[in-house]
Design a protein around this motif. Structure first.
Motif, PDB file in Angstrom:
ATOM      1  N   TRP A  65      11.274   1.557  -3.260  1.00  0.00           N
ATOM      2  CA  TRP A  65      10.800   2.135  -1.980  1.00  0.00           C
ATOM      3  C   TRP A  65      11.514   2.843  -1.771  1.00  0.00           C
ATOM      4  O   TRP A  65      12.124   3.634  -1.614  1.00  0.00           O
ATOM      5  N   ASN A  82      -5.285  -0.154  -5.634  1.00  0.00           N
ATOM      6  CA  ASN A  82      -4.323   0.499  -5.019  1.00  0.00           C
ATOM      7  C   ASN A  82      -3.642   0.249  -3.548  1.00  0.00           C
ATOM      8  O   ASN A  82      -4.153   0.573  -2.367  1.00  0.00           O
ATOM      9  N   ASN A  92       4.727   4.664  -0.043  1.00  0.00           N
ATOM     10  CA  ASN A  92       4.567   3.907  -1.284  1.00  0.00           C
ATOM     11  C   ASN A  92       2.920   3.286  -1.055  1.00  0.00           C
ATOM     12  O   ASN A  92       2.290   3.792  -0.683  1.00  0.00           O
ATOM     13  N   TYR A  93       3.252   4.003  -2.887  1.00  0.00           N
ATOM     14  CA  TYR A  93       1.821   3.055  -3.499  1.00  0.00           C
ATOM     15  C   TYR A  93       1.592   3.285  -5.101  1.00  0.00           C
ATOM     16  O   TYR A  93       3.113   3.279  -5.546  1.00  0.00           O
ATOM     17  N   PHE A  94       1.079   2.055  -5.567  1.00  0.00           N
ATOM     18  CA  PHE A  94       1.050   1.206  -6.130  1.00  0.00           C
ATOM     19  C   PHE A  94      -0.232   0.633  -6.730  1.00  0.00           C
ATOM     20  O   PHE A  94      -0.905  -0.061  -5.603  1.00  0.00           O
ATOM     21  N   ASN A  95      -0.166   0.333  -8.050  1.00  0.00           N
ATOM     22  CA  ASN A  95      -1.321  -0.880  -8.475  1.00  0.00           C
ATOM     23  C   ASN A  95      -0.579  -2.350  -9.045  1.00  0.00           C
ATOM     24  O   ASN A  95      -0.148  -2.445  -9.295  1.00  0.00           O
ATOM     25  N   THR A  98      -0.355  -3.707 -12.465  1.00  0.00           N
ATOM     26  CA  THR A  98       0.919  -3.271 -13.151  1.00  0.00           C
ATOM     27  C   THR A  98       2.220  -3.342 -12.997  1.00  0.00           C
ATOM     28  O   THR A  98       2.838  -2.721 -13.671  1.00  0.00           O
ATOM     29  N   ILE A  99       2.197  -4.461 -11.545  1.00  0.00           N
ATOM     30  CA  ILE A  99       3.644  -4.762 -11.850  1.00  0.00           C
ATOM     31  C   ILE A  99       3.769  -6.228 -12.718  1.00  0.00           C
ATOM     32  O   ILE A  99       2.966  -6.659 -12.577  1.00  0.00           O
TER      33      ILE A  99
END
Length: 109
Positions: A65, A82, A92-95, A98-99
């Protein structure tokens, strides 16, 4: 007090989730409902709560992060799913799809 209170409409269960259950901090700054999980930004990292099991998975700053503390009201989910969380040192950005997490434990010799 602090933390998050989760209400399941189908079961009628109300559950208060705090640091005792695994939240990084009781100071919650952002909350995004994302399918089967609720994503939360706090003063000490990000966490997700499984809405069926009420289990908490914490993602602390050492997971990449921008910094330890996130900012109040600085969160967004776009049309692709997202998640965006702003903090005192950036964005911070994420989908979440996908984790990948592992429940395996390290072997100690």
């Amino acid at each position: 007090m602090g933390g998050v209170t989760v209400f399941n409409e189908k079961t009628g269960v109300v559950k208060n989730i705090t640091e005792s259950e695994g939240l990084p901090s009781h100071m919650v700054y952002g909350l995004i409902d994302n399918g089967d999980k609720v994503w939360i930004s706090t003063t000490k990292g990000i966490a997700s709560i499984d809405k069926k099991k009420y289990t908490v998975t914490s993602y602390h700053p050492n997971h990449g992060w921008q910094g330890t503390e996130f900012s109040e009201g600085a969160y967004y989910q776009d049309f692709k799913g997202n998640l965006f969380f702003g903090g005192v040192e950036g964005l911070n950005y994420f989908n979440p799809r996908t984790i990948c997490s592992s429940n395996s434990k390290a072997k100690l010799n």
